[in-house]
Structure formats: C-alpha cells, structure tokens
Design a protein around this motif. Structure first.
Motif, mmCIF file in Angstrom:
data_model
loop_
_atom_site.group_PDB
_atom_site.id
_atom_site.type_symbol
_atom_site.label_atom_id
_atom_site.label_comp_id
_atom_site.label_asym_id
_atom_site.label_seq_id
_atom_site.Cartn_x
_atom_site.Cartn_y
_atom_site.Cartn_z
ATOM 1 N N ASN A 1 66.462 -3.181 59.795
ATOM 2 C CA ASN A 1 65.664 -4.197 60.466
ATOM 3 C C ASN A 1 66.173 -5.580 60.056
ATOM 4 O OD1 ASN A 1 63.478 -6.022 61.168
ATOM 5 N ND2 ASN A 1 62.333 -4.168 61.627
ATOM 6 N N LYS A 2 66.577 -6.393 61.038
ATOM 7 C CA LYS A 2 67.142 -7.716 60.771
ATOM 8 C C LYS A 2 66.141 -8.663 60.110
ATOM 9 C CE LYS A 2 68.412 -8.128 65.028
ATOM 10 N NZ LYS A 2 68.868 -8.665 66.310
ATOM 11 N N LEU A 3 64.859 -8.469 60.371
ATOM 12 C CA LEU A 3 63.851 -9.366 59.811
ATOM 13 C C LEU A 3 63.495 -9.028 58.365
ATOM 14 C CD1 LEU A 3 61.483 -9.741 62.884
ATOM 15 C CD2 LEU A 3 63.259 -11.303 62.088
ATOM 16 N N ASN A 4 63.957 -7.881 57.878
ATOM 17 C CA ASN A 4 63.710 -7.485 56.492
ATOM 18 C C ASN A 4 65.015 -6.920 55.927
ATOM 19 O OD1 ASN A 4 62.775 -6.478 54.054
ATOM 20 N ND2 ASN A 4 61.000 -5.460 54.925
ATOM 21 N N PRO A 5 65.996 -7.802 55.690
ATOM 22 C CA PRO A 5 67.325 -7.329 55.285
ATOM 23 C C PRO A 5 67.334 -6.571 53.964
ATOM 24 C CG PRO A 5 67.172 -9.720 55.114
ATOM 25 C CD PRO A 5 65.923 -9.246 55.779
ATOM 26 N N GLY A 6 66.370 -6.821 53.096
ATOM 27 C CA GLY A 6 66.307 -6.107 51.826
ATOM 28 C C GLY A 6 65.609 -4.759 51.925
ATOM 29 N N ASN A 7 65.136 -4.400 53.116
ATOM 30 C CA ASN A 7 64.391 -3.151 53.345
ATOM 31 C C ASN A 7 63.239 -2.985 52.359
ATOM 32 O OD1 ASN A 7 66.188 -2.532 55.402
ATOM 33 N ND2 ASN A 7 67.527 -1.393 54.028
ATOM 34 N N GLN A 8 62.629 -4.102 51.985
ATOM 35 C CA GLN A 8 61.514 -4.083 51.041
ATOM 36 C C GLN A 8 60.236 -3.685 51.767
ATOM 37 O OE1 GLN A 8 61.212 -7.706 48.836
ATOM 38 N NE2 GLN A 8 59.285 -7.142 47.887
ATOM 39 N N SER A 9 59.461 -2.819 51.144
ATOM 40 C CA SER A 9 58.196 -2.386 51.731
ATOM 41 C C SER A 9 57.090 -3.336 51.277
ATOM 42 C CB SER A 9 57.874 -0.956 51.306
ATOM 43 O OG SER A 9 56.653 -0.561 51.883
ATOM 44 N N PHE A 10 56.453 -3.989 52.232
ATOM 45 C CA PHE A 10 55.361 -4.909 51.926
ATOM 46 C C PHE A 10 53.999 -4.260 52.164
ATOM 47 C CE2 PHE A 10 58.974 -7.596 52.795
ATOM 48 C CZ PHE A 10 58.928 -8.468 51.733
#
Length: 176
Positions: free
Chosen positions: A80-89
């Motif tokens: 996902n381009k909007l979450n480049p770190g693939n961090q789960s929020f």
C-alpha cells in the motif's frame, strides 16, 4: 392460569432483554469507533498526513467509510503506497458469523473492512483543511453552535437502521 402467567412474564422480559442487547451493541460500536479514531490519529502522527489519497489532502473535510480503501492503509496491507512501512495502526477483533458483524472482515490480500455490530461500515470524517473543525453531515441537537465539532477526526456508526438520522441523535452511535 400458569400459561397466562408465563406469557405475561415473557411479555415483560422480552423487551428488557432486547433493550440490553441493543445497549451492548451500541457500547461495542462506541468502543470500536474510539479505537478507529485513535488509529487514524496514530497514522497521522507517524506519516504527518491523513490516511487518504493525495488528491484529498487539500481542500474541504472528507467523509469516508471503513471500507478496503481506508482499512488497507490502517491494517498495513503489503504494497500500500499510503503506508510504505506496512505498519499496522488498527488492531481490532475479527468479525464472526454471517453476515459480518462487529469487527474486521479480511480479504485474501490481508486488508479488509470494518463493520459495526449491525453489519454497517463506520463513517469517518477527517479534517483535511487542518482548522480542527468538522461539520458533520447531519446536525446533532446536542452540539452547540452551528453543529461544528472541534476535532481532527470524527467517527460514527449508523446504528441498527443503517441510516443517518436527521438530528444525529436518534440511533447513530457517535463519539464526539
């Protein structure tokens, strides 16, 4: 006589049980909405922007739903381009049963959508223009002034009927 007494008791107990169940669902929806708003605020703290497509990053406040577009960003879906770190929020519970109720409904790619206890998507309004003021799409009679909310993010559930109430106070579950 015994049957009559049982029927009378059932008539008294049934509405009370129904009311308790609906109140429990409303509390769950309120907790999930608060968790979602916190997740969006965490995303904004991490990336210094809202979890929106760049074309929405300037201009008027935006109303969105907790469909795959938003939740894929908050869940840290890979690629996902909007979450480049693939961090789960957002870390909530998985939905169970059919149709999906109260929780995350995952897709095979690892993203998903977030449903309230009645199977509806949550509604989210984001302060895109950065003035810390949001005007909800419906007017809540409990809000003073012109219906402005002094927040960056507001989240609500459409409640059991799945429709925005005209005054926002009928059965919608709101957190502001």
């Amino acid at each position: 006589v015994v049957m009559t007494i049982i029927l009378i008791l059932a008539g008294i107990v049934t509405p009370a049980v129904t009311r308790v169940i609906e109140n429990t669902k409303a509390k769950k929806a309120q907790q999930t909405a608060l968790q979602l708003a916190t997740s969006i605020a965490s995303y904004q703290t991490e990336y210094r922007r809202l979890p929106l497509d760049p074309k929405h990053q300037a201009g008027a406040d935006v109303q969105i739903e907790t469909d795959e577009t938003l939740m894929n960003v908050l869940l840290g879906q890979e690629g996902n381009k909007l979450n480049p770190g693939n961090q789960s929020f957002y870390t909530g519970r998985n939905a169970r049963g059919r149709p999906p109720r109260n929780g995350l409904v995952f897709n095979p790619a690892g993203g998903g959508r977030l449903c309230d206890p009645w199977g509806n998507l949550y509604q989210v309004m984001l302060d895109v223009d950065g003035n810390h003021r949001i005007k909800p799409p419906f007017r809540n009679v409990q809000i003073s002034g012109a219906g402005i909310v002094a927040k960056k993010v507001i989240v609500w559930s459409l409640g059991p009927d799945g429709v925005e109430s005209g005054d926002g106070a009928k059965d919608n579950v709101i957190i502001w």
